[in-house]
Design an enzyme around this catalytic site. Structure first.
Site, PDB file in Angstrom:
ATOM      1  N   GLU A 431      58.739  63.474 -18.063  1.00 27.22           N
ATOM      2  CA  GLU A 431      59.448  64.733 -17.926  1.00 27.22           C
ATOM      3  C   GLU A 431      58.964  65.716 -18.997  1.00 27.22           C
ATOM      4  O   GLU A 431      59.101  65.474 -20.194  1.00 27.22           O
ATOM      5  CB  GLU A 431      60.940  64.420 -18.084  1.00 27.22           C
ATOM      6  CG  GLU A 431      61.804  65.566 -18.462  1.00 27.22           C
ATOM      7  CD  GLU A 431      63.212  65.090 -18.862  1.00 27.22           C
ATOM      8  OE1 GLU A 431      63.508  63.880 -18.796  1.00 27.22           O
ATOM      9  OE2 GLU A 431      64.007  65.954 -19.239  1.00 27.22           O
ATOM     10  N   ASP A 509      64.250  61.411 -20.365  1.00 25.64           N
ATOM     11  CA  ASP A 509      65.230  61.324 -21.437  1.00 25.64           C
ATOM     12  C   ASP A 509      66.422  60.477 -21.011  1.00 25.64           C
ATOM     13  O   ASP A 509      66.782  60.453 -19.844  1.00 25.64           O
ATOM     14  CB  ASP A 509      65.761  62.727 -21.785  1.00 25.64           C
ATOM     15  CG  ASP A 509      64.697  63.568 -22.460  1.00 25.64           C
ATOM     16  OD1 ASP A 509      63.703  62.978 -22.929  1.00 25.64           O
ATOM     17  OD2 ASP A 509      64.862  64.793 -22.496  1.00 25.64           O
ATOM     18  N   ASP A 511      69.502  60.965 -21.040  1.00 28.17           N
ATOM     19  CA  ASP A 511      70.732  61.760 -21.009  1.00 28.17           C
ATOM     20  C   ASP A 511      71.010  62.207 -19.569  1.00 28.17           C
ATOM     21  O   ASP A 511      70.329  61.765 -18.643  1.00 28.17           O
ATOM     22  CB  ASP A 511      70.619  62.966 -21.948  1.00 28.17           C
ATOM     23  CG  ASP A 511      69.489  63.903 -21.533  1.00 28.17           C
ATOM     24  OD1 ASP A 511      68.851  63.639 -20.480  1.00 28.17           O
ATOM     25  OD2 ASP A 511      69.237  64.888 -22.244  1.00 28.17           O
ATOM     26  N   ASP A 513      70.608  65.087 -17.963  1.00 32.48           N
ATOM     27  CA  ASP A 513      69.492  65.775 -17.321  1.00 32.48           C
ATOM     28  C   ASP A 513      68.400  64.792 -16.932  1.00 32.48           C
ATOM     29  O   ASP A 513      67.843  64.865 -15.851  1.00 32.48           O
ATOM     30  CB  ASP A 513      68.899  66.820 -18.274  1.00 32.48           C
ATOM     31  CG  ASP A 513      69.554  68.176 -18.076  1.00 32.48           C
ATOM     32  OD1 ASP A 513      70.356  68.300 -17.120  1.00 32.48           O
ATOM     33  OD2 ASP A 513      69.267  69.091 -18.873  1.00 32.48           O
TER      34      ASP A 513
END
Ligand code: 0RA
Length: 647
Positions: A431, A509, A511, A513
């Site tokens: 990403e 990541d 998280d 998102d």
């Protein structure tokens, strides 16, 4: 013998093999000894209960997962016969439970339909259980026998009187055989829901004694479907917008083959066919699915031609166009099914094609005549699909031709590995450009390639197909991976012969998102590159969440529990010079750290993406990524406590 009056006699049982064979090579009988095999045991027992339902004798099947992960299945069928088997001089119950292949499938006439892929019999379950107890209510009496590793622990005993009929089987899978002994509630519940749709009128329930609700009762759920497959398509299409008022429903019977089909058109661009033979999901389709598709093509083509609806089109309408945005469930019950294909998930019986094609053809013709408004809607959608496919094909050809023209055709953003052997090559889909840069520095370039993807990739669940091929990130994916979509007899197929990496690792990541991006990428793979997922090439990287430091000692933690353990091992509370760093994103790690924790094959954790339950995955993807908001909210609310959605 008291069984004389019924159409079954204990002597119909053919004694075949002993149970030692099953314990010696369990994989041959139940597929595997992992959790899949563990759950298979349950379906072996349930299959027998369902057969009782199909034969018109059972209306209820109740399942319980006990605290020790043993299972009880209760049905109100006829009950396993208990009379004397003359040849073997044993109770029929003992023969059914201890002789291989004997369970229920004695001769073809006793049962119209018997479990297809499973069907190894309850004796297999017995052989692979450290403990099993069978209780039979039959002809006013209750009988019991217990077993250990398939061996009877007592004679069949009459233990009381009963005005009910049916069979209760309790078994505890043998720890000497299975790798894992823990049952999964959702796996059992999902299949029971499916069984309720496939067998309308059958009541199923599941109780989990390992978990209590707030009011103190055990966690439990129940399934019942009056409408059968018609309710099934409505359930799987919950998050899609229907195109016609109610699903089209077909039931027919010819030559002892029962056919049931339900179909619904929706406004999406994908085709979804769920197919079953004798309640077993045929993932690879087969003759019943061919018959269904043949009828859809034939009847809709004729209808559209007869009404001059295709007259303005400059290109041919293909079979695929008739099925875009079509969700259907095709279920047949065949007395002697033959399965073929890689995973034995494809029906081979030739006669079934014609039977299904005739049944569906006839019902569809009627439907089109009687529902002109809905029919017009469907044909308009077919024309739209054909037009879009025409555009998509052009877009695809443009992309593929360009690659040929520019030589290697590899995307500029790809940092390729040196190895050209797909078997040892890996590609990380990362990403963002900055994390991509770190990964590029940290990788082992001999076998690891890096392809950075711009933030949120296109949501393919909502986009028209030609838009997908025009999308830069997706074009890069196709060319970097070396796969292409081809037209084969008017159908789209993914050619993976030139696949350049056997490990495709999504690295985002840890998280919210990040997990959204993972879901977007997985949706793309699921819809457009499913064979890569099916063949186990797709993985998700798991970067650590914490770095715990004490002086020069550094230890990574992947969850809160681990973090606490590490702190304790380092000698106690955080306040004594120990520091924790929480990684919010890949970008916070330097190249060495990313290599050590997430990319180094010796240290990293990779989660392989599997399609455990293709139907449920499809429903979840369309829900998470599709148009309808309420089902998505409901799903997220009920699943919020699980941080990861494990596909
Ligand atoms: C053998 C013969 C018959 C039924 C069964 C077995 C049977 C097995 C199981 C396993 C779980 N539930 C079951 N219910 C029935 C036919 C019985 C007859 O003809 O009376």
């Amino acid at each position: 013998m008291s069984d004389k009056k019924s159409n079954y006699s204990a002597n119909n049982i053919q004694a075949l093999e002993g149970l030692e064979a099953v314990r010696k090579r369990p994989g041959m009988y139940i597929g595997s000894t992992d959790t899949k095999g563990l759950h298979h045991l349950v379906w072996e027992v349930v299959d027998n209960s369902i057969d009782e339902h199909l034969a018109g004798h059972a209306s209820h099947i109740d399942m319980t997962i006990h605290e020790d992960n043993s299972i009880t299945v209760v049905d109100n069928g006829r009950g396993i016969p208990t009379g004397m088997h003359e040849k073997l001089q044993k109770s029929a119950l003992e023969v059914v439970m201890t002789v291989l292949h004997a369970g229920g499938k004695f001769d073809k006439d006793t049962y119209k339909v018997s479990g297809g892929l499973h069907g190894v019999g309850v004796s297999c379950v017995n052989a692979l259980s450290s403990y099993l107890r069978a209780e039979v209510h039959r002809e006013g009496k209750i009988y019991e026998q217990t077993y250990s590793q398939g061996k009877p622990q007592m004679e069949v005993k009459m233990i009381g009187e009963s005005d009910k009929h049916g069979t209760t089987i309790t078994f505890k899978p043998d720890g000497e055989i299975f790798d894992s002994l823990i049952y999964n509630f959702d796996t059992l519940a999902n299949r029971m829901r499916e069984l309720s749709y496939l067998n309308s009128g059958l009541h199923l329930s599941l109780t989990d004694e390992r978990e209590k609700e707030e009011d103190g009762s055990f966690k439990s759920t129940a399934f019942y479907s009056e409408g059968g497959l018609k309710e099934f398509v409505t359930y799987v299409d919950e998050s899609r917008t229907p195109l016609i008022s109610t699903p089209i429903h077909v039931t027919a019977k010819e030559d002892n083959v029962e056919v049931e089909v339900a179909m619904q058109y929706n406004t999406s661009f994908t085709e979804n066919i769920y197919s079953f033979v004798n309640n077993i999901n045929t993932r690879e389709g087969g003759t019943h699915v061919s018959g269904f598709r043949r009828a859809v093509n034939r009847v809709f083509s004729k209808y559209a031609e007869d009404n001059g609806m295709f007259s303005k089109l400059k290109f041919k309408v293909s079979g695929e166009d008739f099925r875009e945005g079509l969700t259907s469930v095709v279920s047949v019950k065949v007395p002697e099914p033959q399965f073929k294909g890689q995973t034995k998930g494809e029906l081979g019986n030739q006669e079934v094609t014609g039977i299904v094609s005739r049944a569906v053809g006839e019902a569809l013709s009627h439907y089109l005549e009687e529902n002109p408004k809905d029919s017009k809607r469907i044909v308009e959608k077919v024309i739209l699909a054909a037009t879009a496919r025409h555009a998509a094909r052009k877009a695809r050809e443009m992309v593929q031709r360009k690659n040929v023209l520019t030589g290697t055709g590899l995307p500029g953003k790809l940092s390729d590995c040196s190895s050209k052997d797909p078997g040892e090559s890996e590609i990380f889909l990362v990403e963002g450009d900055s994390a991509g840069g770190t990964a590029k520095q940290g990788r082992d370039r001999a076998f690891q390639a890096i392809l950075p993807l711009r933030g949120k990739i296109l949501n393919v669940e909502k986009a028209m197909e030609h838009k997908i091929y025009e999308n830069e990130e997706i074009k890069n994916l196709f060319t970097a991976l070396g796969v292409s979509i081809e037209d084969k007899d008017g159908e789209r197929v993914l050619n993976i012969e030139k696949l350049r990496y056997h490990k495709i690792v999504i690295m985002c990541d840890a998280d919210v998102d990040g997990s959204h991006i993972v879901t977007l990428i997985l949706t793309f793979f699921f819809r457009y590159m499913k064979p890569l997922v099916e063949q186990g090439f797709v993985y998700i990287a798991a970067p650590p969440l914490y770095l715990v430091k004490k002086g020069n000692t550094k230890v990574y933690a992947w969850n809160e529990e681990e973090r606490q353990d590490i702190i304790n091992n380092m000698g106690g509370a955080e306040a004594t010079g120990i520091k924790t760093q929480r990684y919010k994103g890949l970008g916070e790690m330097n190249a060495d750290q990313l290599w050590e924790t997430t990319m180094d094959p010796e240290e990293r954790i990779l989660r392989q993406v599997t399609i455990e339950d293709s139907n449920e995955s499809d429903r979840i993807f369309s829900m998470l990524m599709g148009d309808e908001v309420p089902p998505r909210r409901r799903f997220i609310e009920t699943n919020a406590k699980y941080a990861n959605i494990d596909v």
